[in-house]
Design a protein around this motif. Structure first.
Motif, PDB file in Angstrom:
ATOM      1  N   GLU A 165       0.816  -1.201   0.000  1.00  0.00           N
ATOM      2  CA  GLU A 165       0.000   0.000   0.000  1.00  0.00           C
ATOM      3  C   GLU A 165       0.857   1.261   0.000  1.00  0.00           C
ATOM      4  O   GLU A 165       1.971   1.278   0.524  1.00  0.00           O
ATOM      5  N   PHE A 166       0.291   2.284  -0.569  1.00  0.00           N
ATOM      6  CA  PHE A 166       0.939   3.594  -0.645  1.00  0.00           C
ATOM      7  C   PHE A 166       0.996   4.223   0.745  1.00  0.00           C
ATOM      8  O   PHE A 166       0.034   4.139   1.518  1.00  0.00           O
ATOM      9  N   VAL A 167       2.114   4.873   1.044  1.00  0.00           N
ATOM     10  CA  VAL A 167       2.269   5.576   2.304  1.00  0.00           C
ATOM     11  C   VAL A 167       2.450   7.076   2.078  1.00  0.00           C
ATOM     12  O   VAL A 167       1.717   7.889   2.642  1.00  0.00           O
ATOM     13  N   ALA A 168       3.428   7.448   1.248  1.00  0.00           N
ATOM     14  CA  ALA A 168       3.734   8.859   1.056  1.00  0.00           C
ATOM     15  C   ALA A 168       4.451   9.028  -0.269  1.00  0.00           C
ATOM     16  O   ALA A 168       5.072   8.086  -0.776  1.00  0.00           O
ATOM     17  N   ALA A 169       4.387  10.238  -0.825  1.00  0.00           N
ATOM     18  CA  ALA A 169       5.061  10.527  -2.076  1.00  0.00           C
ATOM     19  C   ALA A 169       5.511  11.976  -2.104  1.00  0.00           C
ATOM     20  O   ALA A 169       4.937  12.839  -1.423  1.00  0.00           O
ATOM     21  N   MET A 170       6.540  12.213  -2.900  1.00  0.00           N
ATOM     22  CA  MET A 170       7.071  13.552  -3.071  1.00  0.00           C
ATOM     23  C   MET A 170       7.345  13.766  -4.550  1.00  0.00           C
ATOM     24  O   MET A 170       7.886  12.886  -5.217  1.00  0.00           O
ATOM     25  N   SER A 171       7.011  14.939  -5.036  1.00  0.00           N
ATOM     26  CA  SER A 171       7.223  15.248  -6.437  1.00  0.00           C
ATOM     27  C   SER A 171       8.704  15.396  -6.751  1.00  0.00           C
ATOM     28  O   SER A 171       9.535  15.547  -5.850  1.00  0.00           O
ATOM     29  N   ARG A 172       9.022  15.396  -8.022  1.00  0.00           N
ATOM     30  CA  ARG A 172      10.406  15.520  -8.462  1.00  0.00           C
ATOM     31  C   ARG A 172      11.037  16.807  -7.938  1.00  0.00           C
ATOM     32  O   ARG A 172      12.194  16.823  -7.531  1.00  0.00           O
ATOM     33  N   SER A 173      10.275  17.872  -7.933  1.00  0.00           N
ATOM     34  CA  SER A 173      10.786  19.162  -7.462  1.00  0.00           C
ATOM     35  C   SER A 173      10.915  19.203  -5.950  1.00  0.00           C
ATOM     36  O   SER A 173      11.612  20.055  -5.396  1.00  0.00           O
ATOM     37  N   GLY A 174      10.208  18.291  -5.301  1.00  0.00           N
ATOM     38  CA  GLY A 174      10.165  18.315  -3.841  1.00  0.00           C
ATOM     39  C   GLY A 174       9.133  19.266  -3.294  1.00  0.00           C
ATOM     40  O   GLY A 174       8.949  19.364  -2.084  1.00  0.00           O
ATOM     41  N   GLY A 175       8.429  19.943  -4.180  1.00  0.00           N
ATOM     42  CA  GLY A 175       7.487  20.958  -3.732  1.00  0.00           C
ATOM     43  C   GLY A 175       6.129  20.444  -3.322  1.00  0.00           C
ATOM     44  O   GLY A 175       5.353  21.170  -2.697  1.00  0.00           O
ATOM     45  N   SER A 176       5.842  19.197  -3.681  1.00  0.00           N
ATOM     46  CA  SER A 176       4.538  18.619  -3.348  1.00  0.00           C
ATOM     47  C   SER A 176       4.726  17.287  -2.646  1.00  0.00           C
ATOM     48  O   SER A 176       5.566  16.487  -3.040  1.00  0.00           O
ATOM     49  N   THR A 177       3.928  17.093  -1.626  1.00  0.00           N
ATOM     50  CA  THR A 177       3.947  15.817  -0.909  1.00  0.00           C
ATOM     51  C   THR A 177       2.522  15.315  -0.737  1.00  0.00           C
ATOM     52  O   THR A 177       1.564  16.105  -0.690  1.00  0.00           O
ATOM     53  N   TYR A 178       2.394  14.014  -0.639  1.00  0.00           N
ATOM     54  CA  TYR A 178       1.089  13.380  -0.509  1.00  0.00           C
ATOM     55  C   TYR A 178       1.204  12.238   0.490  1.00  0.00           C
ATOM     56  O   TYR A 178       2.241  11.595   0.585  1.00  0.00           O
ATOM     57  N   TYR A 179       0.109  11.993   1.203  1.00  0.00           N
ATOM     58  CA  TYR A 179       0.125  10.968   2.229  1.00  0.00           C
ATOM     59  C   TYR A 179      -1.163  10.154   2.201  1.00  0.00           C
ATOM     60  O   TYR A 179      -2.238  10.678   1.881  1.00  0.00           O
ATOM     61  N   ALA A 180      -1.025   8.895   2.558  1.00  0.00           N
ATOM     62  CA  ALA A 180      -2.211   8.091   2.783  1.00  0.00           C
ATOM     63  C   ALA A 180      -2.947   8.636   4.001  1.00  0.00           C
ATOM     64  O   ALA A 180      -2.324   9.156   4.937  1.00  0.00           O
ATOM     65  N   ASP A 181      -4.253   8.509   3.990  1.00  0.00           N
ATOM     66  CA  ASP A 181      -5.042   9.031   5.105  1.00  0.00           C
ATOM     67  C   ASP A 181      -4.610   8.399   6.426  1.00  0.00           C
ATOM     68  O   ASP A 181      -4.660   9.054   7.481  1.00  0.00           O
ATOM     69  N   SER A 182      -4.193   7.149   6.374  1.00  0.00           N
ATOM     70  CA  SER A 182      -3.849   6.429   7.592  1.00  0.00           C
ATOM     71  C   SER A 182      -2.593   6.962   8.275  1.00  0.00           C
ATOM     72  O   SER A 182      -2.375   6.682   9.458  1.00  0.00           O
ATOM     73  N   VAL A 183      -1.770   7.724   7.543  1.00  0.00           N
ATOM     74  CA  VAL A 183      -0.522   8.221   8.136  1.00  0.00           C
ATOM     75  C   VAL A 183      -0.460   9.743   8.161  1.00  0.00           C
ATOM     76  O   VAL A 183       0.489  10.310   8.728  1.00  0.00           O
ATOM     77  N   MET A 243       5.090  11.226 -10.153  1.00  0.00           N
ATOM     78  CA  MET A 243       4.865  10.349  -9.019  1.00  0.00           C
ATOM     79  C   MET A 243       3.364  10.183  -8.786  1.00  0.00           C
ATOM     80  O   MET A 243       2.560  11.026  -9.166  1.00  0.00           O
ATOM     81  N   GLY A 244       3.004   9.052  -8.188  1.00  0.00           N
ATOM     82  CA  GLY A 244       1.600   8.783  -7.959  1.00  0.00           C
ATOM     83  C   GLY A 244       1.410   7.863  -6.784  1.00  0.00           C
ATOM     84  O   GLY A 244       2.345   7.595  -6.018  1.00  0.00           O
ATOM     85  N   PHE A 245       0.214   7.353  -6.665  1.00  0.00           N
ATOM     86  CA  PHE A 245      -0.144   6.544  -5.518  1.00  0.00           C
ATOM     87  C   PHE A 245      -0.044   5.045  -5.805  1.00  0.00           C
ATOM     88  O   PHE A 245      -0.145   4.247  -4.888  1.00  0.00           O
ATOM     89  N   SER A 246       0.135   4.693  -7.047  1.00  0.00           N
ATOM     90  CA  SER A 246       0.229   3.278  -7.419  1.00  0.00           C
ATOM     91  C   SER A 246       1.685   2.866  -7.552  1.00  0.00           C
ATOM     92  O   SER A 246       2.484   3.560  -8.179  1.00  0.00           O
ATOM     93  N   GLY A 247       1.996   1.710  -7.004  1.00  0.00           N
ATOM     94  CA  GLY A 247       3.348   1.193  -7.139  1.00  0.00           C
ATOM     95  C   GLY A 247       3.750   0.952  -8.581  1.00  0.00           C
ATOM     96  O   GLY A 247       4.941   0.965  -8.904  1.00  0.00           O
ATOM     97  N   GLN A 248       2.780   0.792  -9.447  1.00  0.00           N
ATOM     98  CA  GLN A 248       3.078   0.531 -10.851  1.00  0.00           C
ATOM     99  C   GLN A 248       3.715   1.736 -11.537  1.00  0.00           C
ATOM    100  O   GLN A 248       4.302   1.598 -12.598  1.00  0.00           O
ATOM    101  N   ARG A 249       3.610   2.891 -10.935  1.00  0.00           N
ATOM    102  CA  ARG A 249       4.202   4.095 -11.540  1.00  0.00           C
ATOM    103  C   ARG A 249       5.692   4.214 -11.224  1.00  0.00           C
ATOM    104  O   ARG A 249       6.361   5.090 -11.763  1.00  0.00           O
ATOM    105  N   TYR A 250       6.187   3.353 -10.357  1.00  0.00           N
ATOM    106  CA  TYR A 250       7.561   3.483  -9.893  1.00  0.00           C
ATOM    107  C   TYR A 250       8.462   2.465 -10.574  1.00  0.00           C
ATOM    108  O   TYR A 250       8.087   1.306 -10.753  1.00  0.00           O
ATOM    109  N   ASP A 251       9.656   2.942 -10.921  1.00  0.00           N
ATOM    110  CA  ASP A 251      10.558   2.145 -11.744  1.00  0.00           C
ATOM    111  C   ASP A 251      11.643   1.443 -10.930  1.00  0.00           C
ATOM    112  O   ASP A 251      12.179   0.422 -11.374  1.00  0.00           O
ATOM    113  N   TYR A 252      11.977   2.013  -9.794  1.00  0.00           N
ATOM    114  CA  TYR A 252      13.101   1.505  -9.012  1.00  0.00           C
ATOM    115  C   TYR A 252      12.661   1.338  -7.561  1.00  0.00           C
ATOM    116  O   TYR A 252      11.973   2.204  -7.003  1.00  0.00           O
TER     117      TYR A 252
END
Length: 123
Positions: A46-64, A103-112
Motif C-alpha cells: 500500500e501507498f504511504v507517502a510521495a514527493m514530487s520531483r521538485s520536492g514541492g509537493s507531498t502526498y500521504y495516505a489518510d492512515s498516516v 509520481m503517484g499513488f500506485s506502485g506501478q508508476r515506480y521504476d526503481y
C-alpha cells in the motif's frame, strides 16, 4: 539507473518514532519523484507517502497523514520517512521507490525499488 537502499527500521513501542532512510546511488534524487510504500504480512502493498520531483509537493495516505513526513536531502542524495506516533497497524516492510514519471499513488508508476526495511510496532 538509480539504486536504492533503505535503513532505519526496527522494533518500537506504540507511540514511538522511527526515521527511515533511503540512500540513492547512481543518479541524483532530483531526477525522480519519490514514494514510500509498505506491505504487511498477508496484505497487499500500500501507498504511504510521495514527493514530487521538485520536492514541492507531498502526498500521504489518510492512515498516516499528520504522523508521517516524507523529506529529502539533495546534498546527501537521501530520501527520508519520519514516522511519529507509531501504531501496531503500521507494522510492515517499508520500501522506498523512485519514478522517472510523475509520481503517484500506485506502485506501478515506480521504476526503481529498494529491498525494504522491517518496521515492527509493539502494543
Amino acid at each position: 539507473q538509480v539504486q536504492l537502499v533503505e535503513s532505519g527500521g526496527g522494533l518500537v513501542q506504540a507511540g514511538g518514532s522511527l526515521r527511515l532512510s533511503c540512500a540513492a546511488s547512481g543518479r541524483t534524487i532530483s531526477n525522480y519523484g519519490w514514494g514510500w510504500f509498505r506491505q504487511a504480512p498477508g496484505k497487499e502493498r500500500e501507498f504511504v507517502a510521495a514527493m514530487s520531483r521538485s520536492g514541492g509537493s507531498t502526498y500521504y495516505a489518510d492512515s498516516v497523514k499528520g504522523r508521517f513526513t516524507i523529506s529529502r536531502d539533495n546534498a546527501k542524495n537521501m530520501v527520508y520517512l519520519q514516522m511519529n506516533s507509531l501504531k501496531p497497524e503500521d507494522t510492515a516492510v517499508y520500501y522506498c521507490a523512485a519514478t522517472e514519471r510523475t509520481m503517484g499513488f500506485s506502485g506501478q508508476r515506480y521504476d526503481y525499488w529498494g529491498q525494504g526495511t522491517q518496521v515492527t510496532v509493539s502494543s
